[in-house]
Motif scaffolding. Structure first.
Motif, PDB file in Angstrom:
ATOM      1  N   UNK A 175       0.848  -1.192   0.000  1.00  0.00           N
ATOM      2  CA  UNK A 175       0.000   0.000   0.000  1.00  0.00           C
ATOM      3  C   UNK A 175       0.884   1.243   0.000  1.00  0.00           C
ATOM      4  N   UNK A 176       0.284   2.381  -0.350  1.00  0.00           N
ATOM      5  CA  UNK A 176       1.081   3.589  -0.547  1.00  0.00           C
ATOM      6  C   UNK A 176       0.641   4.747   0.338  1.00  0.00           C
ATOM      7  N   UNK A 177      -0.534   4.693   0.923  1.00  0.00           N
ATOM      8  CA  UNK A 177      -1.076   5.837   1.650  1.00  0.00           C
ATOM      9  C   UNK A 177      -1.291   5.498   3.117  1.00  0.00           C
ATOM     10  N   UNK A 178      -0.611   6.244   4.030  1.00  0.00           N
ATOM     11  CA  UNK A 178      -0.725   6.019   5.468  1.00  0.00           C
ATOM     12  C   UNK A 178      -0.529   4.547   5.812  1.00  0.00           C
ATOM     13  N   UNK A 179       0.533   3.966   5.301  1.00  0.00           N
ATOM     14  CA  UNK A 179       0.807   2.540   5.480  1.00  0.00           C
ATOM     15  C   UNK A 179       1.277   2.284   6.917  1.00  0.00           C
ATOM     16  N   UNK A 180       0.762   1.256   7.592  1.00  0.00           N
ATOM     17  CA  UNK A 180       1.244   0.952   8.941  1.00  0.00           C
ATOM     18  C   UNK A 180       2.687   0.470   8.916  1.00  0.00           C
ATOM     19  N   UNK A 181       3.439   0.850   9.947  1.00  0.00           N
ATOM     20  CA  UNK A 181       4.826   0.430  10.038  1.00  0.00           C
ATOM     21  C   UNK A 181       4.940  -0.885  10.810  1.00  0.00           C
ATOM     22  N   UNK A 182       5.669  -1.864  10.285  1.00  0.00           N
ATOM     23  CA  UNK A 182       5.957  -3.061  11.066  1.00  0.00           C
ATOM     24  C   UNK A 182       6.741  -2.691  12.323  1.00  0.00           C
ATOM     25  N   UNK A 183       6.596  -3.485  13.353  1.00  0.00           N
ATOM     26  CA  UNK A 183       7.190  -3.158  14.647  1.00  0.00           C
ATOM     27  C   UNK A 183       8.692  -2.932  14.556  1.00  0.00           C
ATOM     28  N   UNK A 184       9.379  -3.760  13.773  1.00  0.00           N
ATOM     29  CA  UNK A 184      10.832  -3.631  13.661  1.00  0.00           C
ATOM     30  C   UNK A 184      11.220  -2.269  13.102  1.00  0.00           C
ATOM     31  N   UNK A 185      10.520  -1.812  12.058  1.00  0.00           N
ATOM     32  CA  UNK A 185      10.795  -0.495  11.483  1.00  0.00           C
ATOM     33  C   UNK A 185      10.410   0.605  12.464  1.00  0.00           C
ATOM     34  N   UNK A 186       9.282   0.451  13.121  1.00  0.00           N
ATOM     35  CA  UNK A 186       8.824   1.453  14.069  1.00  0.00           C
ATOM     36  C   UNK A 186       9.863   1.704  15.160  1.00  0.00           C
TER      37      UNK A 186
END
Length: 409
Positions: A175-186
């Motif tokens: 997805x491209x719009x307001x995509x949720x971040x995976x925990x590792x990236x967060x």
């Protein structure tokens, strides 16, 4: 110039889901399969009689399409152009009123009204990008260039990335719009970045940044023809829209030099910021902030239909007509070819097919102030999703706004 963003999305109708139990198995954050009360820390599933929004729907795209009256698919270029004329006249009328009165009582009202009209123009340019404005690609591109460039949106750059959003809605990686971040990236984000991303009102100014550098974890620019957002065959469109954007910047600079930077700030700069706030608010609430958390998908669990059903309709009261019923968003996401002036009727016809998968929007008063509460609550709760699992829900970082207080404090 051709407009290649009017796909039928017919492949999405092959939603290859079987009649499985409504309690879908997913993997929790610790990697164990979960079936029952909690998925990724979200208690949302009880007994078998409870509705599970993540379960494969018992209907298909073809059934929704068949329920929508035939005339809802008809695009009337003259009617579409009439909305453009209406909005442009209002924009210049507001400018004339503001200049005539030149009062600090009038200016704040002008800023809100004009910023809202910039947002309305954006929605019409958005329809051009989808091809729902008309069946004439050159007309779509011409109007899209004029409208979007006038509010500093690179028409083709945004059109193509928005097409990617529609084709992959609800998919965590694609997805491209307001995509949720995976925990590792967060967890790689510093405190200031997290604060700016999740503390209202800062996320409501994200759009210009997104155009230049996209979301965290993604690379590319809407202005760069060699960005990974675009195919080699699309580079010429990006060059053209970036040139148009640059010409608008030059025009604003010329006007600023002619009438003064303060006057340009009042006439254009502040309304532009209001427009950006509208854009970020509306696009965020299309996919977040529902009373019950909505699923996001990966891998084999994702399909075009299931992803589209995570979209949320919103009621904007008196503003529904002003911004061309963009809050009627579920049907738009599944069938972006439908013109905005048919979305309400198409939604009404499709609701019996959707059943519980359609979430009736809360009725708004004249001004949709109730949406601010949804926005703030979602920003406080929806921070990241698990790194594992093909069906996941937003989780909350309890440390984001500081360590939790003890009961004695």
């Amino acid at each position: 110039m051709g407009n290649d963003v009017n796909p039928s999305f017919s492949t999405s109708s092959s939603d290859k889901t079987k009649n499985v139990s409504s309690l879908s198995k997913v993997r929790s954050a610790n990697g164990e399969e979960t079936k029952g009360k909690a998925i990724d820390g979200v208690e949302k599933i009880g007994d078998d009689d409870e509705f599970d929004p993540s379960a494969p729907p018992p209907f298909r795209m073809a059934e929704i399409r068949a329920a929508i009256p035939d005339h809802c698919w008809v695009k009337d270029p003259w009617l579409s152009l009439s909305y453009v004329v209406r909005d442009v006249l209002v924009v210049f009328g507001l400018v004339a009123v503001a200049i005539y009165f030149n009062s600090w009582i009038v200016w704040p009202m002008y800023w809100v009204a004009q910023g809202t009209m910039f947002w309305a123009l954006f929605v019409l340019g958005h329809d051009c990008g989808h091809g729902s404005f008309s069946d004439i690609p050159k007309l779509n591109s011409f109007v899209g260039y004029l409208i979007h460039s006038s509010i500093l949106v690179p028409y083709h750059g945004w059109r193509i990335s928005h097409r990617t959003h529609h084709q992959n809605h609800g998919h965590i990686e694609k997805d491209e719009s307001w995509v949720p971040m995976p925990e590792k990236l967060y967890k790689t984000l510093d405190v200031s970045t997290k604060f700016l991303r999740f503390k209202v009102p800062f996320p409501m100014f994200a759009y210009p940044i997104y155009l230049w550098s996209r979301s965290p974890g993604k690379q590319g620019s809407h202005f760069n023809p060699y960005s990974e957002l675009f195919l080699p065959s699309e580079r010429k469109y990006i060059v053209t829209s970036t040139v148009c954007w640059t010409m608008m910047i030059a025009l604003l600079g010329y006007l600023s030099n002619t009438i003064g930077p303060l006057q340009m700030l009042k006439l254009y700069g502040i309304p532009y910021l209001i427009f950006v706030m509208w854009l970020d608010l509306v696009t965020y609430l299309h996919h977040h902030g529902h009373e019950q958390k909505l699923p996001w998908y990966r891998g084999k669990e994702w399909s075009y239909l299931r992803g589209g059903l995570t979209t949320v309709d919103r009621d904007y009261g008196l503003l529904n007509n002003v911004h061309h019923d963009i809050g009627t968003h579920v049907i738009h996401h599944l069938f972006p070819q439908i013109p905005h002036y048919h979305l309400v009727e198409a939604t009404k016809a499709a609701k019996p097919v959707f059943g519980k998968y359609y979430r009736e929007p809360k009725k708004s008063g004249p001004i949709p102030l109730h949406l601010i509460g949804y926005l703030v609550r979602s920003m406080q709760q929806d921070h990241y999703v698990s790194d594992t699992g093909d069906i996941v829900f937003y989780q909350t970082d309890s440390q984001l706004y500081g360590p939790p207080r003890s009961k004695d404090e």
